[in-house]
Design an enzyme around this catalytic site. Sequence first.
Site, PDB file in Angstrom:
ATOM      1  CD  GLU A  47      42.511  38.605  45.744  1.00  0.00           C
ATOM      2  OE1 GLU A  47      41.918  37.850  46.536  1.00  0.00           O
ATOM      3  OE2 GLU A  47      41.919  39.472  45.059  1.00  0.00           O
ATOM      4  CE  LYS A 129      39.500  37.418  49.943  1.00  0.00           C
ATOM      5  NZ  LYS A 129      39.219  37.450  48.483  1.00  0.00           N
ATOM      6  CB  CYS A 163      39.813  40.977  47.134  1.00  0.00           C
ATOM      7  SG  CYS A 163      38.607  41.072  45.787  1.00  0.00           S
TER       8      CYS A 163
END
Length: 325
Positions: A47, A129, A163
């Site tokens: 990430e 995200k 995540c």
Amino acid sequence: MDYSRTVRAAAVQISPVLFSRDGTTEKVLDAIAKAAKEGAQLVVFPETFIPYYPYFSFVQPPVLMGKEHMRLYEEAVTVPSPVTEAVGDAAKAYEIAVVLGINERDRGSLYNTQLIFDADGTLLLKRRKITPTYHERMVWGQGDGAGLIVVDSAVGKLGALACWEHYNPLARYALMSQHEQIHCAQFPGSMVGQIFTDQIEVTIRHHALESGCFVVNSTGWLSPEQVAQITTDEKLQKVLSGGCNTAIIGPEGNHLCPPITEGEGMAIADLDFSLITKRKRMMDSVGHYSRPDLLQLHLNSQPWSAMDNRFSSQFPDQLTNVADE
């Protein structure tokens, strides 16, 4: 949709060159070459790996993190840029698909962004995200539903989440409903300790089982020296350790190679797509095991913008005058 093929995948556990976009990019390019040498057709990185995950935001209060936040702006990646061109060129040269996490700078904002490059170097997807987690909200803006798509690539149908997006079942279902064959997961690593390692284990194995796909998961790693660079407070240094779990999971929820939980390394496994059919024969959560007459997901897949384009179509002259002032 081909379920008779086998794809070799590599998940990279790697440390960044802290505070250096160019230095970390070089590590990415080296890792792509090493993965290709091992016969990998797909390689997944952690990430926001370029330039580095904003660990500072986890250990510093907002009033003190301005300097580090500004430094991250300076080292962040724009798309397109020499960084994305270099990664695309490497993907093409080695005929390998690449999934890479970056801190993306879009003018005055930063985003947690995932890039998927095909084996011919084409950038297939840039997604952000959708909701930064906790401390991350001081660093990144929010993404939108336009990134919740599965792309057709040389190695199959690829989906990606970052995540704790994996804790959003509707986000995962959006990808599942598009029949992803390989799910590419990314976590920062070197945070929170063993509990984070355990949580990642549960998360990626459950998604593989529920979706009937492969999961290729990559986490980052910090050396003790790098932790000391981020904070000199020994109490805070303790929370910047552990939390690594780089692994490749099959559709039946099993590890296909030993996971990596410490240090740098590369998990490599062959993904036999016939296992997808074997799993979905028993439980296809978006097919014969679904009940769309009872439960459906509604996805807004439109990209959002600060300007409503309907206004510009109704009042083009006024907008032109404003732009000229």
